[in-house]
Motif scaffolding. Structure first.
Motif, mmCIF file in Angstrom:
data_model
loop_
_atom_site.group_PDB
_atom_site.id
_atom_site.type_symbol
_atom_site.label_atom_id
_atom_site.label_comp_id
_atom_site.label_asym_id
_atom_site.label_seq_id
_atom_site.Cartn_x
_atom_site.Cartn_y
_atom_site.Cartn_z
ATOM 1 N N GLY A 186 4.326 47.844 56.193
ATOM 2 C CA GLY A 186 3.401 47.180 57.091
ATOM 3 C C GLY A 186 3.335 45.543 56.443
ATOM 4 N N PRO A 187 2.554 44.939 56.870
ATOM 5 C CA PRO A 187 2.083 43.527 56.326
ATOM 6 C C PRO A 187 1.585 43.632 54.879
ATOM 7 N N LYS A 188 1.685 42.496 54.186
ATOM 8 C CA LYS A 188 0.938 42.251 52.925
ATOM 9 C C LYS A 188 -0.319 41.934 53.164
ATOM 10 N N ILE A 189 -1.408 42.408 52.533
ATOM 11 C CA ILE A 189 -2.642 41.823 52.687
ATOM 12 C C ILE A 189 -3.286 41.526 51.524
ATOM 13 N N GLN A 190 -4.464 40.694 51.570
ATOM 14 C CA GLN A 190 -5.229 40.230 50.321
ATOM 15 C C GLN A 190 -6.505 41.256 50.007
ATOM 16 N N LEU A 191 -6.622 41.817 49.019
ATOM 17 C CA LEU A 191 -7.740 42.597 48.573
ATOM 18 C C LEU A 191 -8.493 41.784 47.262
ATOM 19 N N ALA A 192 -9.433 42.146 47.239
ATOM 20 C CA ALA A 192 -10.276 41.363 46.016
ATOM 21 C C ALA A 192 -9.679 41.195 44.815
ATOM 22 N N GLU A 193 -8.943 42.280 44.191
ATOM 23 C CA GLU A 193 -7.991 42.329 43.040
ATOM 24 C C GLU A 193 -6.589 41.905 43.081
ATOM 25 N N LYS A 194 -5.945 41.785 44.207
ATOM 26 C CA LYS A 194 -4.710 41.770 44.335
ATOM 27 C C LYS A 194 -4.106 41.242 45.597
ATOM 28 N N GLU A 195 -2.747 40.888 45.925
ATOM 29 C CA GLU A 195 -2.122 41.016 47.070
ATOM 30 C C GLU A 195 -1.407 42.253 47.144
ATOM 31 N N ALA A 196 -1.715 42.914 48.285
ATOM 32 C CA ALA A 196 -1.049 44.417 48.248
ATOM 33 C C ALA A 196 -0.047 44.749 49.441
ATOM 34 N N GLN A 197 0.872 45.398 49.147
ATOM 35 C CA GLN A 197 1.719 45.567 50.151
ATOM 36 C C GLN A 197 1.354 46.904 51.011
ATOM 37 N N LEU A 198 1.070 46.934 52.134
ATOM 38 C CA LEU A 198 0.639 47.971 53.123
ATOM 39 C C LEU A 198 1.817 48.731 53.551
ATOM 40 N N ALA A 199 1.542 49.994 53.591
ATOM 41 C CA ALA A 199 2.703 50.953 54.122
ATOM 42 C C ALA A 199 1.960 52.173 54.617
ATOM 43 N N PHE A 200 2.531 52.539 55.727
ATOM 44 C CA PHE A 200 1.952 53.776 56.616
ATOM 45 C C PHE A 200 2.884 54.932 56.621
ATOM 46 N N LEU A 201 2.452 56.053 56.705
ATOM 47 C CA LEU A 201 3.308 57.281 57.202
ATOM 48 C C LEU A 201 2.473 57.798 57.848
ATOM 49 N N THR A 202 2.948 58.345 59.043
ATOM 50 C CA THR A 202 2.483 59.274 60.133
ATOM 51 C C THR A 202 2.748 60.504 60.076
ATOM 52 N N ARG A 203 2.033 61.406 60.299
ATOM 53 C CA ARG A 203 2.021 63.050 60.375
ATOM 54 C C ARG A 203 3.515 63.267 60.959
ATOM 55 N N ASP A 204 3.935 62.793 62.132
ATOM 56 C CA ASP A 204 5.186 63.050 62.866
ATOM 57 C C ASP A 204 6.279 62.710 62.053
ATOM 58 N N ARG A 205 6.013 61.596 61.579
ATOM 59 C CA ARG A 205 7.349 60.889 60.806
ATOM 60 C C ARG A 205 7.526 61.804 59.403
ATOM 61 N N PHE A 206 6.473 62.327 58.893
ATOM 62 C CA PHE A 206 6.366 63.212 57.521
ATOM 63 C C PHE A 206 7.111 64.612 58.058
#
Length: 199
Positions: free
Chosen positions: A173-193
């Motif tokens: 997903g997008p990169k997001i800014q958290l308090a302690e880091k810039e993070a790479q968001l990623a997703f896994l749906t039940r169906d995809r898994f």
């Protein structure tokens, strides 16, 4: 990739598992972390340079213990050890994104579950160990029928973790800014898994 650490510390065989699976490559059990009993093990792992993205390189034993005692007091965040043939091979954490600061950075849903994973220092090689272990952990998470999506948010500088996500069934997903880091968001749906090829 990885497997076992030295057989020292607590007797994990006496600890009740929240999930277990037996495979040709080994028996995996997920057991609740007990901060006071497991602090030496966990503190040793998080202080290694290889665990720099865990964010605890400079933490004292007491600081790490306080963090995991706090997590242990929450109903929305949980810490576990993953055991392979009764030896600890990973620190595994789950959380409810709606009750975590990450919810301020993306549109979290009640059906989301978050996870963090810190692999133990490798000793004996097991082919395809990391994706096999991750599959076990995900089966545990999706065993909850209320969950239909798992999210992860590794440090955006953690190229190894992001490469691993790219080669699994997670969608970046997008990169997001958290308090302690810039993070790479990623997703896994039940169906995809459930429709992903097995390792």
């Amino acid at each position: 990739m990885n497997t076992t650490t030295a057989a020292t510390g607590p007797d994990f065989g006496l600890r009740e598992a929240v999930h277990s699976e037996v495979h040709a490559w080994g028996a995996v059990r997920i057991v609740p972390l007990r901060p006071e009993e497991d602090i030496e093990l966990v503190h040793g792992w998080v202080r290694e340079e290889r665990a720099r993205f865990w964010g605890m390189l400079d933490h004292s034993r007491e600081q790490v213990l306080e963090i995991y005692q706090f997590l242990d007091s929450l109903d929305t965040h949980h810490a576990f050890l993953a055991l392979l043939d009764e030896q600890p091979v990973a620190l595994f954490q789950t959380y409810e994104p709606l009750h975590d600061p990450v919810s301020e950075a993306y549109p979290a849903r009640a059906e989301d579950a978050g996870m963090h994973l810190l692999l133990a220092p490798p000793t004996q090689p097991v082919p395809h160990f990391t994706p096999r272990l991750v599959s076990v952990l995900l089966r545990y998470m999706f065993a909850d029928p209320a969950i239909d999506r798992v999210i992860v948010e590794p440090d955006a500088r953690n190229d190894k973790a992001i490469r691993r996500l790219r080669t699994t069934c997670f969608e970046l997903g997008p990169k997001i800014q958290l308090a302690e880091k810039e993070a790479q968001l990623a997703f896994l749906t039940r169906d995809r898994f459930e429709n992903a090829p097995t390792v």
